[in-house]
Design an enzyme around this catalytic site. Structure first.
Site, PDB file in Angstrom:
ATOM      1  N   GLU A 336      12.029   3.726 -64.973  1.00 30.82           N
ATOM      2  CA  GLU A 336      11.550   2.440 -65.454  1.00 30.82           C
ATOM      3  C   GLU A 336      10.475   2.620 -66.528  1.00 30.82           C
ATOM      4  OE1 GLU A 336      10.239   0.520 -61.886  1.00 30.82           O
ATOM      5  OE2 GLU A 336      12.161   0.842 -60.893  1.00 30.82           O
ATOM      6  N   GLU A 367      15.331   1.232 -57.946  1.00 35.29           N
ATOM      7  CA  GLU A 367      14.875   2.542 -57.470  1.00 35.29           C
ATOM      8  C   GLU A 367      15.945   3.324 -56.706  1.00 35.29           C
ATOM      9  OE1 GLU A 367      11.104   0.397 -58.405  1.00 35.29           O
ATOM     10  OE2 GLU A 367      12.925  -0.147 -57.317  1.00 35.29           O
ATOM     11  N   ASP A 392       4.847   4.530 -53.852  1.00 37.75           N
ATOM     12  CA  ASP A 392       5.072   3.465 -52.874  1.00 37.75           C
ATOM     13  C   ASP A 392       6.529   3.005 -52.916  1.00 37.75           C
ATOM     14  OD1 ASP A 392       1.894   2.397 -52.497  1.00 37.75           O
ATOM     15  OD2 ASP A 392       2.427   3.311 -54.410  1.00 37.75           O
ATOM     16  N   PHE A 393       7.118   3.043 -54.095  1.00 38.45           N
ATOM     17  CA  PHE A 393       8.488   2.550 -54.278  1.00 38.45           C
ATOM     18  C   PHE A 393       9.529   3.551 -53.781  1.00 38.45           C
ATOM     19  CE2 PHE A 393       6.697   0.495 -58.406  1.00 38.45           C
ATOM     20  CZ  PHE A 393       5.848  -0.298 -57.648  1.00 38.45           C
ATOM     21  N   ILE A 394       9.085   4.760 -53.471  1.00 36.82           N
ATOM     22  CA  ILE A 394      10.054   5.750 -52.988  1.00 36.82           C
ATOM     23  C   ILE A 394      10.611   5.337 -51.627  1.00 36.82           C
ATOM     24  CG2 ILE A 394       8.632   7.381 -51.659  1.00 36.82           C
ATOM     25  CD1 ILE A 394      10.020   9.612 -53.324  1.00 36.82           C
ATOM     26  N   HIS A 436       0.453  -0.052 -54.078  1.00 38.91           N
ATOM     27  CA  HIS A 436       0.547   0.845 -55.231  1.00 38.91           C
ATOM     28  C   HIS A 436      -0.440   2.005 -55.119  1.00 38.91           C
ATOM     29  CE1 HIS A 436       2.685  -2.580 -56.904  1.00 38.91           C
ATOM     30  NE2 HIS A 436       2.960  -1.913 -58.014  1.00 38.91           N
TER      31      HIS A 436
END
Length: 483
Positions: A336, A367, A392-394, A436
């Site tokens: 991104e 993701e 955090d998005f993992i 985050h």
């Protein structure tokens, strides 16, 4: 020569039937040495990238393999088979979104060519007991989803999946579209599941008259009738008679039975091989000649160092990426906002200008598909480096990270490796609040098959990232925000 060919074909059939059944029985002679089993059977030598026990879990791999085929200009086409239930899963939406990005075919990249993937919906009427059409979706045909992803509707077709010839013809048309650069394509094959989802399925959700009505359209019953009605010259195997078909059934049944008996007697995997294929041993291997030392499309920056040759952490990571991309054309970077913008922390700033959009490109906010596509690309010759904007998005990628990237070397019985890197910043102290600012590297360390790297200084960051890109295993590479 004709007799010799028939004999050779029969030997090949017996070999592959044996390896297939041996894998179903968990034997070492199986395609995956018995560790894949019925859920993960795969023959990578023939271009089959594996069956998946996670519903829809393979769709990111398919999209990535298609992006890889497009990038390598290999002429290959990906056929992604998944059930009607799988096409309601989030990864299906993300994967199709990734595969249909406008930049692939509108001139932003060097070549105007769509991703060569056929997304095949095998609609057998039931996911487990729920029906996609008439119950769990608002659609009359799932193929209508094509209009939600591209102005061409992904050339979507609804096909009689019980008619062998209709399936063949539709797939040929879809393949031709992909070869001409007009992919992806959606095909919905209308079929039926005669048995329950599992051995414990009592099938209380349907009646026998429904099953019987579909049984009358069973391809194993209908196709022989079509063959008997057709006229084949002798050079094409004709004429086909009832006796011909009965002999074919007899030989097929006997071949399967013979190979099942042989497979049942084959050796089980030895206990001391349990972890044998969990990781691949890193080796210093040269880059294949066709990918070695590619020319950049822009000027390569030379970063000024401080006294003693020191460089800050951000530039050390950037320089590692530049050096590996100059060394090996298989290294492709995506995520991104990592192209012109340079990433949320400016780590990839300048790489777009050096390597162009073919090797440094933005993705949607997908993701799971970002990681899934990296898996598919890694399975098909490339060495992708994907970025997850914040660690955090993992958590949104856990199936693709933990069930796909981490496990395919093991589940394939060592047939293939997954050389990919997931880069992601972690940590707090920047005022980005609770979603985050986490440190989630410990979660990844609980997933066998992954290598987890967390460098604490610029020197380690550069060296370890270069090592990670060259490693045959999937690596999750954490970079602290404060650094």
């Amino acid at each position: 020569p004709g007799a010799a060919r028939v004999e050779l074909e029969e030997a090949a059939l017996r070999l592959h039937v044996y390896r297939m059944i041996a894998e179903l029985f968990g034997k070492t002679d199986g395609y995956c040495r018995g560790v894949g089993g019925s859920m993960h059977i795969a023959d990578f030598e023939s271009g089959h990238l594996g069956a998946n026990a996670i519903v829809g879990g393979h769709m990111g791999i398919a999209a990535g393999a298609g992006i890889s085929a497009r990038y390598r200009e290999s002429g290959q086409i990906v056929l992604c088979l998944a059930g009607d239930g799988a096409y309601q899963n989030g990864i299906s939406h993300e994967s199709i979104t990734m595969a249909t990005m406008a930049q692939f075919h509108n001139g932003l990249m060097r070549r105007k060519f769509g991703v060569p993937v056929i997304f095949a919906i095998v609609n057998n009427q039931y996911a487990m007991s729920g029906q996609s059409i008439g119950e769990t979706t608002g659609l009359d045909y799932l193929a209508r989803c094509g209009t939600g992803y591209h102005v061409d509707g992904l050339h979507a077709e609804v096909v009689d999946g019980m008619d062998v010839l209709a399936v063949r013809e539709a797939t040929q048309r879809a393949a031709a579209l992909c070869r001409d650069g007009h992919g992806p394509v959606v095909l919905e094959f209308m079929t039926y599941r005669f048995k329950g989802h599992s051995l414990s399925d009592a099938q209380a959700y349907r009646d026998r008259t429904e099953v019987q009505a579909w049984m009358e359209r069973d391809p194993i019953t209908v196709f022989p009738k079509q063959l008997l009605e057709a006229s084949f010259p002798e050079e094409q195997g004709g004429p086909i008679t009832t006796e011909t078909l009965e002999e074919l059934r007899r030989r097929t049944w006997q071949r399967n039975a013979d190979m099942a008996v042989k497979a049942a007697a084959a050796a089980d995997p030895a206990p001391d091989t349990l972890l044998l294929h969990m990781y691949r041993e890193p080796k210093a291997e040269p880059v294949p000649a066709r990918y070695a030392n590619p020319k950049p499309v822009g000027e390569v920056p030379k970063y000024k160092r401080k006294e003693g040759g020191l460089l800050n952490y951000r530039l050390a990571v950037n320089e590692a990426l530049i050096e590996e991309m100059l060394r090996d054309e298989r290294v492709v970077l995506f995520g991104e906002d990592i192209a012109e913008y340079g990433g949320a922390f400016a780590v990839t700033r300048g790489l777009f200008e050096v390597f162009g959009r073919d090797r440094v490109f933005n993705t949607p906010i997908t993701e799971s598909a970002i990681v899934g596509c990296a898996v598919g690309m890694a399975m098909t010759e490339l060495r992708p480096v994907c970025e997850i904007m914040y660690d955090d998005f993992i958590l949104m990628t856990m199936d693709q990270t933990g069930n796909q990237a981490a496990k395919w070397s093991y589940m394939s019985g060592g047939q293939m490796s997954v050389p990919m890197v997931i880069r992601t910043p972690h940590g707090g102290g920047r005022g980005y609040a609770g979603q985050h600012s986490q440190c989630l590297e410990s979660i990844c360390t609980h997933m066998p098959g992954l290598i987890v790297v967390c460098p604490s200084d610029a020197y380690d960051a550069k060296g370890l990232l270069k090592s990670a890109i060259r490693d045959p295993n999937p690596v999750v590479f954490f970079e602290h925000q404060q650094l």
